[in-house]
Write a protein that holds these residues in place. Structure first.
Motif, short mmCIF file in Angstrom:
data_model
loop_
_atom_site.label_atom_id
_atom_site.label_comp_id
_atom_site.label_asym_id
_atom_site.label_seq_id
_atom_site.Cartn_x
_atom_site.Cartn_y
_atom_site.Cartn_z
N ASP A 89 32.84 47.02 35.14
CA ASP A 89 32.26 45.73 35.48
C ASP A 89 31.53 45.22 34.25
N ASP A 90 32.22 44.38 33.46
CA ASP A 90 31.57 43.77 32.30
C ASP A 90 31.77 42.27 32.36
N ASP A 91 31.43 41.58 31.30
CA ASP A 91 31.51 40.12 31.29
C ASP A 91 32.92 39.59 31.50
N ASP A 92 33.92 40.30 30.98
CA ASP A 92 35.30 39.81 31.02
C ASP A 92 36.15 40.44 32.11
N ASN A 93 35.85 41.66 32.51
CA ASN A 93 36.72 42.39 33.43
C ASN A 93 35.94 43.06 34.54
N GLU A 94 36.60 43.16 35.69
CA GLU A 94 36.02 43.88 36.82
C GLU A 94 37.15 44.61 37.53
N PHE A 95 37.07 45.93 37.56
CA PHE A 95 38.07 46.76 38.22
C PHE A 95 37.36 47.61 39.28
#
Length: 180
Positions: free
Chosen positions: A163-169
Protein backbone atom coordinates in the motif's frame (compact mmCIF):
# COMPACT_ATOMS: atom_id res chain seq x y z
CA UNK A 1 -5.99 2.00 11.31
CA UNK A 2 -9.31 0.80 12.74
CA UNK A 3 -8.44 -2.72 11.56
CA UNK A 4 -5.13 -2.67 13.45
CA UNK A 5 -6.78 -1.36 16.64
CA UNK A 6 -9.55 -3.96 16.46
CA UNK A 7 -7.07 -6.76 15.76
CA UNK A 8 -4.93 -5.72 18.75
CA UNK A 9 -7.93 -5.67 21.09
CA UNK A 10 -9.11 -9.09 19.90
CA UNK A 11 -5.60 -10.52 20.36
CA UNK A 12 -5.45 -9.19 23.93
CA UNK A 13 -8.94 -10.41 24.83
CA UNK A 14 -8.33 -13.85 23.36
CA UNK A 15 -4.96 -14.08 25.15
CA UNK A 16 -6.66 -13.62 28.50
CA UNK A 17 -9.05 -16.51 27.78
CA UNK A 18 -6.62 -18.89 26.07
CA UNK A 19 -5.95 -22.11 27.94
CA UNK A 20 -2.55 -23.79 28.03
CA UNK A 21 -1.00 -21.21 25.70
CA UNK A 22 2.56 -22.24 26.47
CA UNK A 23 1.82 -25.96 26.12
CA UNK A 24 0.54 -25.45 22.55
CA UNK A 25 3.76 -23.96 21.19
CA UNK A 26 4.51 -26.16 18.13
CA UNK A 27 7.53 -24.06 17.17
CA UNK A 28 7.83 -24.64 13.38
CA UNK A 29 5.11 -24.72 10.73
CA UNK A 30 4.92 -25.15 6.96
CA UNK A 31 1.98 -25.11 4.60
CA UNK A 32 0.45 -23.89 1.43
CA UNK A 33 -2.67 -22.33 0.02
CA UNK A 34 -4.17 -19.93 -2.46
CA UNK A 35 -4.48 -16.12 -2.49
CA UNK A 36 -6.84 -13.91 -4.45
CA UNK A 37 -5.14 -10.57 -5.07
CA UNK A 38 -7.03 -7.35 -5.84
CA UNK A 39 -4.68 -4.81 -7.41
CA UNK A 40 -7.12 -1.96 -6.61
CA UNK A 41 -6.23 -0.41 -9.92
CA UNK A 42 -7.23 -0.91 -13.51
CA UNK A 43 -5.40 -1.40 -16.76
CA UNK A 44 -5.51 1.11 -19.63
CA UNK A 45 -8.87 -0.24 -20.81
CA UNK A 46 -10.46 0.27 -17.38
CA UNK A 47 -10.56 -3.41 -16.38
CA UNK A 48 -9.99 -4.15 -12.68
CA UNK A 49 -6.90 -6.28 -12.16
CA UNK A 50 -7.30 -9.41 -10.03
CA UNK A 51 -4.82 -12.26 -9.75
CA UNK A 52 -4.55 -15.68 -8.13
CA UNK A 53 -1.38 -17.09 -6.58
CA UNK A 54 -0.33 -20.41 -5.11
CA UNK A 55 1.36 -19.80 -1.77
CA UNK A 56 4.04 -21.45 0.31
CA UNK A 57 3.94 -20.51 4.01
CA UNK A 58 6.45 -21.20 6.77
CA UNK A 59 7.29 -19.89 10.17
CA UNK A 60 8.71 -20.21 13.63
CA UNK A 61 7.10 -19.30 16.97
CA UNK A 62 9.49 -17.71 19.48
CA UNK A 63 7.04 -18.14 22.31
CA UNK A 64 3.30 -18.58 22.87
CA UNK A 65 2.51 -15.10 21.57
CA UNK A 66 5.05 -14.11 18.91
CA UNK A 67 6.64 -15.66 15.86
CA UNK A 68 8.05 -14.91 12.43
CA UNK A 69 6.25 -15.86 9.23
CA UNK A 70 7.54 -16.01 5.62
CA UNK A 71 5.54 -16.41 2.42
CA UNK A 72 6.12 -16.80 -1.29
CA UNK A 73 3.29 -16.64 -3.81
CA UNK A 74 3.60 -17.58 -7.48
CA UNK A 75 1.08 -16.20 -9.96
CA UNK A 76 -1.21 -18.72 -11.70
CA UNK A 77 -3.62 -16.34 -13.42
CA UNK A 78 -3.45 -13.28 -15.62
CA UNK A 79 -5.71 -10.57 -17.00
CA UNK A 80 -6.01 -10.06 -20.76
CA UNK A 81 -7.44 -6.91 -22.32
CA UNK A 82 -7.54 -5.37 -25.78
CA UNK A 83 -6.61 -1.74 -26.35
CA UNK A 84 -6.72 -0.25 -29.86
CA UNK A 85 -6.59 -3.76 -31.34
CA UNK A 86 -3.54 -4.78 -29.29
CA UNK A 87 -3.84 -7.58 -26.76
CA UNK A 88 -2.23 -6.86 -23.40
CA UNK A 89 -1.63 -9.54 -20.78
CA UNK A 90 -0.97 -8.52 -17.16
CA UNK A 91 0.13 -11.05 -14.54
CA UNK A 92 1.58 -11.33 -11.07
CA UNK A 93 4.96 -13.06 -11.30
CA UNK A 94 5.42 -13.50 -7.55
CA UNK A 95 5.22 -11.91 -4.16
CA UNK A 96 7.43 -12.51 -1.11
CA UNK A 97 6.65 -11.41 2.44
CA UNK A 98 8.13 -11.66 5.90
CA UNK A 99 6.09 -10.83 9.02
CA UNK A 100 6.18 -10.56 12.77
CA UNK A 101 3.20 -12.64 13.82
CA UNK A 102 1.57 -11.94 17.20
CA UNK A 103 -0.76 -14.86 17.86
CA UNK A 104 -3.02 -16.20 20.54
CA UNK A 105 -4.11 -19.83 20.55
CA UNK A 106 -6.46 -22.16 22.35
CA UNK A 107 -7.35 -25.80 21.66
CA UNK A 108 -9.80 -25.00 18.85
CA UNK A 109 -8.67 -21.83 17.13
CA UNK A 110 -6.19 -18.98 16.90
CA UNK A 111 -6.28 -15.36 15.89
CA UNK A 112 -3.21 -13.51 14.67
CA UNK A 113 -1.85 -10.33 13.19
CA UNK A 114 0.80 -9.92 10.50
CA UNK A 115 3.16 -6.91 10.41
CA UNK A 116 6.11 -6.83 8.02
CA UNK A 117 7.54 -6.20 4.57
CA UNK A 118 6.60 -7.48 1.08
CA UNK A 119 7.81 -7.35 -2.51
CA UNK A 120 5.50 -7.97 -5.47
CA UNK A 121 6.40 -8.29 -9.17
CA UNK A 122 3.89 -7.67 -11.97
CA UNK A 123 4.49 -8.20 -15.72
CA UNK A 124 2.78 -6.61 -18.70
CA UNK A 125 3.18 -8.36 -22.07
CA UNK A 126 2.01 -6.64 -25.25
CA UNK A 127 2.91 -6.22 -28.91
CA UNK A 128 4.91 -3.14 -27.89
CA UNK A 129 7.15 -5.26 -25.63
CA UNK A 130 7.39 -6.86 -22.25
CA UNK A 131 7.63 -4.88 -19.04
CA UNK A 132 8.16 -6.17 -15.50
CA UNK A 133 7.87 -4.00 -12.40
CA UNK A 134 8.66 -4.81 -8.76
CA UNK A 135 7.49 -2.80 -5.78
CA UNK A 136 8.32 -3.22 -2.09
CA UNK A 137 6.90 -1.80 1.10
CA UNK A 138 5.23 -2.31 4.43
CA UNK A 139 2.69 -5.09 4.68
CA UNK A 140 0.08 -5.98 7.30
CA UNK A 141 -2.95 -8.13 7.87
CA UNK A 142 -4.65 -10.61 10.13
CA UNK A 143 -6.24 -13.99 10.19
CA UNK A 144 -8.04 -16.73 12.01
CA UNK A 145 -7.09 -20.37 12.11
CA UNK A 146 -9.00 -23.47 13.10
CA UNK A 147 -7.55 -26.75 14.33
CA UNK A 148 -8.40 -29.61 11.95
CA UNK A 149 -6.29 -32.27 13.65
CA UNK A 150 -3.73 -32.00 16.42
CA UNK A 151 -0.99 -30.52 14.17
CA UNK A 152 -3.06 -29.37 11.15
CA UNK A 153 -4.67 -25.93 10.90
CA UNK A 154 -6.94 -24.22 8.34
CA UNK A 155 -6.32 -20.45 8.12
CA UNK A 156 -8.25 -17.59 6.53
CA UNK A 157 -6.56 -14.20 6.11
CA UNK A 158 -6.81 -10.68 4.83
CA UNK A 159 -3.51 -8.97 4.01
CA UNK A 160 -2.44 -5.68 2.52
CA UNK A 161 0.60 -6.89 0.56
CA UNK A 162 1.55 -3.40 -0.60
CA UNK A 163 0.00 0.00 0.00
CA UNK A 164 1.95 3.00 -1.29
CA UNK A 165 1.13 6.17 -3.20
CA UNK A 166 0.94 4.45 -6.59
CA UNK A 167 -0.08 0.85 -5.87
CA UNK A 168 -2.32 -1.11 -3.57
CA UNK A 169 -2.37 -4.92 -3.54
CA UNK A 170 -4.68 -6.59 -1.03
CA UNK A 171 -5.44 -10.28 -0.74
CA UNK A 172 -7.85 -12.74 0.77
CA UNK A 173 -6.31 -16.16 1.24
CA UNK A 174 -6.85 -19.63 2.61
CA UNK A 175 -4.07 -21.99 3.60
CA UNK A 176 -3.37 -25.17 5.52
CA UNK A 177 -0.33 -25.55 7.76
CA UNK A 178 1.31 -28.37 9.66
CA UNK A 179 2.93 -27.56 13.00
CA UNK A 180 5.81 -29.60 14.41
Amino acid sequence: MRFLTLASLILLANSAAAESIFEKLDRFYVGGGVSFIDANTSDASGNDLNFTTLDLVGGYKYNGFLGVDARIGLGISDETSTIAGNEIETSTDYYASIYWRPETVNDRAKIYGLFGFSTISVSVDSAAGDNSNSESGLSYGGGVGFVIEESWNLNFEYRMILDDDDNEFSTVSANVDYRF
